[in-house]
Design an enzyme around this catalytic site. Structure first.
Site, PDB file in Angstrom:
ATOM      1  N   GLY A  90       0.832  -1.210   0.000  1.00  0.00           N
ATOM      2  CA  GLY A  90       0.000   0.000   0.000  1.00  0.00           C
ATOM      3  C   GLY A  90       0.855   1.243   0.000  1.00  0.00           C
ATOM      4  N   GLY A  92       2.639   3.548   1.531  1.00  0.00           N
ATOM      5  CA  GLY A  92       3.192   3.699   2.875  1.00  0.00           C
ATOM      6  C   GLY A  92       3.738   5.094   3.131  1.00  0.00           C
ATOM      7  N   ARG A  93       3.894   5.834   2.046  1.00  0.00           N
ATOM      8  CA  ARG A  93       4.396   7.200   2.235  1.00  0.00           C
ATOM      9  C   ARG A  93       3.862   8.132   1.155  1.00  0.00           C
ATOM     10  NH1 ARG A  93      10.609   6.915   0.235  1.00  0.00           N
ATOM     11  NH2 ARG A  93      10.424   5.139  -1.136  1.00  0.00           N
ATOM     12  N   ASP A 125       9.010   5.279   7.935  1.00  0.00           N
ATOM     13  CA  ASP A 125       8.705   6.579   8.545  1.00  0.00           C
ATOM     14  C   ASP A 125       7.779   7.435   7.685  1.00  0.00           C
ATOM     15  OD1 ASP A 125      10.368   7.264   6.466  1.00  0.00           O
ATOM     16  OD2 ASP A 125      12.046   7.892   7.722  1.00  0.00           O
ATOM     17  N   GLY A 126       7.407   6.913   6.526  1.00  0.00           N
ATOM     18  CA  GLY A 126       6.477   7.652   5.677  1.00  0.00           C
ATOM     19  C   GLY A 126       7.120   8.790   4.912  1.00  0.00           C
ATOM     20  N   ARG A 176       3.627  14.142  -7.639  1.00  0.00           N
ATOM     21  CA  ARG A 176       3.674  13.484  -8.943  1.00  0.00           C
ATOM     22  C   ARG A 176       2.279  13.299  -9.516  1.00  0.00           C
ATOM     23  NH1 ARG A 176       5.888   7.356  -7.474  1.00  0.00           N
ATOM     24  NH2 ARG A 176       4.162   6.789  -6.105  1.00  0.00           N
ATOM     25  N   ARG A 183      -1.810  -0.309  -9.578  1.00  0.00           N
ATOM     26  CA  ARG A 183      -0.696  -1.221  -9.872  1.00  0.00           C
ATOM     27  C   ARG A 183      -1.185  -2.657 -10.015  1.00  0.00           C
ATOM     28  NH1 ARG A 183       3.371   1.704  -6.800  1.00  0.00           N
ATOM     29  NH2 ARG A 183       2.467   3.782  -6.667  1.00  0.00           N
ATOM     30  N   ASP A 252       4.269  -4.506  -7.293  1.00  0.00           N
ATOM     31  CA  ASP A 252       3.663  -3.283  -6.748  1.00  0.00           C
ATOM     32  C   ASP A 252       4.225  -2.042  -7.447  1.00  0.00           C
ATOM     33  OD1 ASP A 252       5.871  -4.478  -5.099  1.00  0.00           O
ATOM     34  OD2 ASP A 252       5.947  -2.445  -4.306  1.00  0.00           O
ATOM     35  N   ASP A 262       7.421   4.593  -9.902  1.00  0.00           N
ATOM     36  CA  ASP A 262       8.218   4.333  -8.695  1.00  0.00           C
ATOM     37  C   ASP A 262       9.712   4.251  -8.994  1.00  0.00           C
ATOM     38  OD1 ASP A 262       5.882   4.409  -7.329  1.00  0.00           O
ATOM     39  OD2 ASP A 262       6.134   2.493  -6.303  1.00  0.00           O
TER      40      ASP A 262
HETATM   41  P1  AMP Z   1       9.184   0.989  -3.028  1.00  0.00           P
HETATM   42  O1  AMP Z   1      10.259  -0.053  -3.031  1.00  0.00           O
HETATM   43  O2  AMP Z   1       9.672   2.383  -2.802  1.00  0.00           O
HETATM   44  O3  AMP Z   1       8.303   0.904  -4.228  1.00  0.00           O
HETATM   45  O4  AMP Z   1       8.283   0.685  -1.742  1.00  0.00           O
HETATM   46  C1  AMP Z   1       7.739  -0.571  -1.423  1.00  0.00           C
HETATM   47  C2  AMP Z   1       6.733  -0.423  -0.326  1.00  0.00           C
HETATM   48  O5  AMP Z   1       7.325   0.130   0.847  1.00  0.00           O
HETATM   49  C3  AMP Z   1       5.567   0.513  -0.634  1.00  0.00           C
HETATM   50  O6  AMP Z   1       4.433   0.001   0.012  1.00  0.00           O
HETATM   51  C4  AMP Z   1       5.989   1.813  -0.037  1.00  0.00           C
HETATM   52  O7  AMP Z   1       4.903   2.649   0.273  1.00  0.00           O
HETATM   53  C5  AMP Z   1       6.687   1.340   1.223  1.00  0.00           C
HETATM   54  N1  AMP Z   1       7.722   2.287   1.687  1.00  0.00           N
HETATM   55  C6  AMP Z   1       8.907   2.550   1.125  1.00  0.00           C
HETATM   56  N2  AMP Z   1       9.590   3.456   1.841  1.00  0.00           N
HETATM   57  C7  AMP Z   1       8.806   3.796   2.883  1.00  0.00           C
HETATM   58  C8  AMP Z   1       8.945   4.674   3.987  1.00  0.00           C
HETATM   59  N3  AMP Z   1      10.020   5.416   4.178  1.00  0.00           N
HETATM   60  N4  AMP Z   1       7.915   4.752   4.861  1.00  0.00           N
HETATM   61  C9  AMP Z   1       6.804   4.008   4.713  1.00  0.00           C
HETATM   62  N5  AMP Z   1       6.628   3.149   3.700  1.00  0.00           N
HETATM   63  C10 AMP Z   1       7.596   3.036   2.793  1.00  0.00           C
HETATM   64 MG    MG Z   2       6.731   1.213  -4.953  1.00  0.00          MG
END
Ligand code: AMP
Ligand code: MG
Length: 487
Positions: A90, A92-93, A125-126, A176, A183, A252, A262
């Site tokens: 989901g 997450g940030r 940390d979002g 963005r 996805r 994702d 992403d």
């Molecule tokens: P990504 O590899 O950046 O596509 O992220 C994979 C998953 O991790 C997604 O669900 C993102 O929302 C979550 N995510 C990545 N970095 C963070 C972060 N700093 N805080 C919270 N969720 C994160």
């Molecule tokens: Mg991602």
């Protein structure tokens, strides 16, 4: 022309049942300031490109101040990460603020990335750091300039708020845009939870708004799968032709619209190495450059699996079976164009693979070679090209075949050169270029390089004589640069 504050937001995704997302506001970012604002993306929202002068802009773009009509939410999705199913990911940030319908009738969803924790943050940390935000901002615009489907980037807002990754960094938010951020993983989450009604609801939503032509088919869901297969195949054929390595092709991170989405540890090839791995957190090379086409299919298989409750297995398999041919046709066409071949001859692919084999053996710079090839003179020495190879004789032999092959083209040499320049970029976002912009931003609060690169990369096929140095191969210090997943 409008400002963000008097734009009208709607949110079609928010009309879906509440199980698809969580509604929440952004977590305010300490004293945000504008790092970058992209006037070209602003136009997509009918915003006045000069709206950078708006006093509240950084507050809006960081999520600190809600926009009129905004209904912000984080979407639920799951996904296969490095081959392993992770049941809940989901946003997450990230937060969707809603969408803006522009004067041309296009809908653009506006999303903040780095806007604070959400119910899907797991242990994160979002936040996003300035470094990765600059990379995403520049690369999405570079891809757009190259004519490759992608999400767009409107702005970066920064803050002095500390964020810890492998070292202490500062937080930033990228705003963005995309027609949709749905996805493959948005479907997978409901499949593995056995929530088949939700799969259908989401598929209906995607078909209605983004693939309406599928409604003509006997089974519109099969039409949807076929369309996503085709868009993904063509997207990856474009990545391969330009030498783009995504780095984290988890399901994702696969867009239902076939957009590049992403941006993390991505990289454009410098020296041609088919097995290049741009993400140092991927030691097994699952997402190596030459694996991307296969991974695209693997990811589509995950999507097809998630759509099985809506179709019979044979239809899903038939749709997946189209991938190989669509990908190969598109890649052949892209590579052919790079060589200036507009007719089709039986030995063309052999000529191209021979070239790529030589380039790999001698680690020839991918972008530089093809740009120089635009000036190839049949039956001449072509020293600028020849000198790129360790084995000059092998190049001469290939050049001889290529000269003969070019005779079968009706296009005049000068014209061919012009046409080849339209598909062989002079400027790509090499890691070292992003690194320089990041260094200036982090150390001197100097954001001018970000804007310079954005402008440069928005016209990657044009000669820009005053920016010539950006077209060189990377400097020596850049050979040790490594890019991790941390962002
Ligand atoms: P990504 O590899 O950046 O596509 O992220 C994979 C998953 O991790 C997604 O669900 C993102 O929302 C979550 N995510 C990545 N970095 C963070 C972060 N700093 N805080 C919270 N969720 C994160
Ligand atoms: Mg991602």
């Amino acid at each position: 022309m409008k400002t963000l504050a008097n734009q009208h937001f709607t949110n079609r995704f928010a009309t879906l049942p509440s199980g698809f997302y969580s509604r929440l506001p952004a977590t305010p970012l300490a004293a945000p300031y504008l790092v970058a604002f992209n006037p070209e993306a602003a136009q997509l929202l009918d915003l006045n490109p000069l709206s950078t002068q708006h006093a509240d802009l950084a507050a809006y773009l960081s999520g600190n101040m809600p926009l009129p009509g905004q209904d912000s939410l984080a979407a639920l999705y799951a996904g296969h990460q490095f081959g392993v199913y992770v049941p809940q990911l989901g946003d997450g940030r990230a937060l969707w603020l809603g969408e803006i319908r522009n004067h041309a009738g296009q809908h653009w969803e506006v999303q903040l990335k780095g806007s604070g924790p959400t119910p899907y943050s797991r242990n994160g940390d979002g936040r996003a750091v300035l470094r990765s935000s600059i990379r995403e901002y520049l690369c999405s615009e570079a891809m757009y300039g190259l004519g490759i489907p992608t999400t767009r980037a409107l702005s970066i807002t920064g803050s002095d708020e500390a964020v810890y990754r492998e070292r202490m960094e500062t937080a930033a938010v990228v705003t963005r845009l995309a027609p949709s951020f749905v996805r493959f993983g948005s479907f997978e989450v409901f499949y593995y939870r056995r929530q088949h009604t939700e799969i259908r609801t989401l598929a209906d939503f995607v078909i209605k708004h983004y693939y309406p032509e599928c409604r003509e088919q006997n089974n519109p869901y099969v039409g949807l799968l076929q369309a996503v297969v085709a868009n993904t195949a063509r997207l990856i054929a474009q990545w391969q032709a330009v030498g783009f390595c995504h780095g984290v092709m988890n399901t994702d991170n696969m867009s239902i619209l076939g957009l590049t989405i992403d941006y993390g540890p991505f990289g454009f090839l410098d020296a041609f190495d088919p097995a290049h791995v741009c993400n140092h957190s991927d030691p097994g090379g699952r997402y190596a450059f030459d694996q991307q086409p296969q991974v695209g299919l693997w990811n589509l298989q995950c999507l097809a699996q998630a759509l099985l409750p809506l179709m019979d297995q044979d239809s899903a398999i038939d749709a997946l079976n189209q991938y190989k041919a669509i990908f190969e046709t598109a890649l052949d066409q892209n590579l052919r164009r790079k060589l200036g071949l507009h007719t089709t001859q039986p030995d063309d692919m052999a000529l191209i693979s021979q070239l790529l084999g030589m380039m790999a053996r001698d680690r020839v710079d991918y972008t530089l070679f093809f740009r120089r090839l635009c000036d190839f003179q049949p039956q001449q020495a072509n020293t600028a090209l020849r000198d790129m190879f360790l084995q000059g004789d092998a190049f001469d032999q290939w050049a001889q075949h290529y000269s003969l092959r070019l005779r079968q083209e009706s296009m005049h040499q000068t014209q061919r050169s012009v046409v080849m320049r339209q598909c062989n970029p002079k400027y790509i976002l090499r890691n070292y270029m992003a690194e320089i912009a990041i260094g200036k931003a982090e150390q001197e609060r100097d954001y001018s390089e970000i804007e310079r690169l954005r402008q440069l990369l928005s016209q990657p096929f044009s000669e820009q004589p005053e920016q010539e140095h950006y077209a060189n191969s990377p400097p020596e210090w850049a050979t040790t640069l490594s890019v991790s997943c941390s962002s």
